[in-house]
Design a protein around this motif. Structure first.
Motif, short mmCIF file in Angstrom:
data_model
loop_
_atom_site.label_atom_id
_atom_site.label_comp_id
_atom_site.label_asym_id
_atom_site.label_seq_id
_atom_site.Cartn_x
_atom_site.Cartn_y
_atom_site.Cartn_z
N TYR A 116 44.13 35.37 49.90
CA TYR A 116 44.28 35.06 48.48
C TYR A 116 44.73 33.62 48.29
CZ TYR A 116 49.25 35.71 49.48
OH TYR A 116 50.51 35.60 50.02
N ASP A 245 38.54 41.19 44.06
CA ASP A 245 39.48 40.22 44.63
C ASP A 245 40.86 40.82 44.88
OD1 ASP A 245 37.51 38.29 44.54
OD2 ASP A 245 38.08 37.58 42.54
N THR A 246 41.21 41.90 44.17
CA THR A 246 42.54 42.48 44.30
C THR A 246 42.55 43.79 45.09
OG1 THR A 246 42.27 43.62 42.17
CG2 THR A 246 43.31 41.45 42.14
#
Length: 370
Positions: A116, A245-246
């Motif tokens: 990230y 993305d999470t």
């Protein structure tokens, strides 16, 4: 000594370890060394530990200015290797852009990787179901409340609506649609072309402009829920990019994270729509006539979305769209069957809602539209 001082002052204060939600004290810096950028020892936990406990670079090594790596080994006293651990790497002060690659080696041999940018707060390395549900519900709520484009879409969607029943039908249709494509994207139903995210971003801007113009021209759609459903399919793919993305923070609870994220989206949408409806009701009752207010607000929204549409459309046009379409046309029979299944689900849902919302389908202006 300079390397140790750098580790103690710049990195160590930004790394906090938690064991069973309790902060672990007694951290020790047991090894620190400089290495060359070409070193690949950190490809795995084992090779990284072997590297930092191995021989140092020779004193005669020439290191180019600002092209050296700083490797550190911190050790923490823990109660049990079976505990639940969390890490809070607050390293944003190290640079304007900080990219963190985190690898967690579980005692059972499971490797969990995180990748990230920026700061993510406390990262649960082995999250429970409750922690996963709470985190992803919050992500869903935050994405709607802080995402201007989704708020503007909801605004132009409900501005002409006056009554509760059509408003509920619109919200339900939009939620059902984005749930379908969000779930489909999680299962891999996403076109394998590089320009697909740019296409979705452009279509979201188009959806806002479309509804704003429709409102301004005085259209009173009898099937507003259908418009919400069609554009909801597009927004669902945009939501999937956020989830993609999470999802790395969900641990083994991927399905739960999807459900919690979707519930967060729906909850935030309900709050936004309720707030917008109350503001519109008060505005049109006290300040402006409903028709004039609808035209004014839709025009303001269209002005913003129009610039988005042109900018994003220009970026989309820079891709080689024909090559991507040709690649899609060469997909296997199984891929075509999956897309056919998704299309069938969409059509069945439209048919069901056309029966559930009969008044909207056959209504006139008095059904609640300006």
């Amino acid at each position: 000594p300079t390397l140790r001082q750098a580790a103690d002052e710049w990195v160590a204060p930004g790394i906090t370890l938690y064991e069973n939600d309790m902060r672990v004290e007694g951290r020790q810096l047991t090894a620190v060394m400089a290495s060359l950028p070409s070193d690949r020892s950190f490809a795995s936990v084992d090779t990284a530990i072997a590297h930092i406990r191995g021989p140092r670079l020779p004193d005669s090594t020439d290191i180019v200015w600002q092209q050296a790596m700083l490797d550190m080994l911190f050790e923490y006293p823990i109660q049990s290797a079976q505990s639940r651990f969390a890490l809070a790497p607050i390293l944003g002060r190290l640079g304007l852009r900080v990219h963190t690659v985190l690898e967690f080696a579980h005692p059972d041999g499971t490797i969990r990787a995180f990748d990230y940018r920026g700061t993510q707060g406390i990262i649960q390395l082995d999250p429970t179901r409750g922690q996963t549900a709470s985190r992803f519900f919050g992500i869903g709520v935050d994405h709607i409340l802080t995402g201007l484009e989704h708020a503007l879409f909801l605004a132009v969607l409900v501005i002409p609506v006056r009554r509760l029943r059509p408003l509920g039908s619109i919200v339900i249709a939009f939620a059902v649609a984005h749930t379908v494509t969000l779930t489909a994207a999680s299962l891999g139903f996403t076109p394998a072309v590089i320009w697909f995210p740019a296409l979705i971003d452009t279509l979201i801007a188009v959806s806002i402009v479309w509804l704003a113009f429709e409102n301004a021209l005085g259209a009173a759609p009898r099937r507003r829920w259908l418009v919400a459903f069609v554009f909801g399919l597009v927004h669902g793919y945009a939501f999937s990019f956020v989830l993609r993305d999470t999802l790395q923070f969900a641990g083994p609870h991927a399905v739960l994270s999807l459900v919690a994220f979707n519930l967060g989206l729906a909850t935030a949408q309900l709050l936004v729509v309720t707030g917008l409806a109350m503001v519109a009701w008060a505005l049109f009752r006290v300040v402006l006539p409903a028709r004039a207010g609808t035209i004014l607000l839709s025009g303001l929204v269209a002005h913003t979305a129009w610039h988005w549409m042109l900018t994003r459309g220009g970026e989309l046009w820079m891709y080689d769209l024909r090559a991507g379409l040709a690649a899609l046309g060469q997909q296997s029979l199984s891929a075509a069957a999956r897309w056919g299944t998704l299309l069938s689900i969409v059509l069945v849902l439209i048919w069901i809602m056309s029966r559930v919302f009969p008044r909207l389908e056959h209504g006139e202006r008095e059904d609640g539209y300006a």
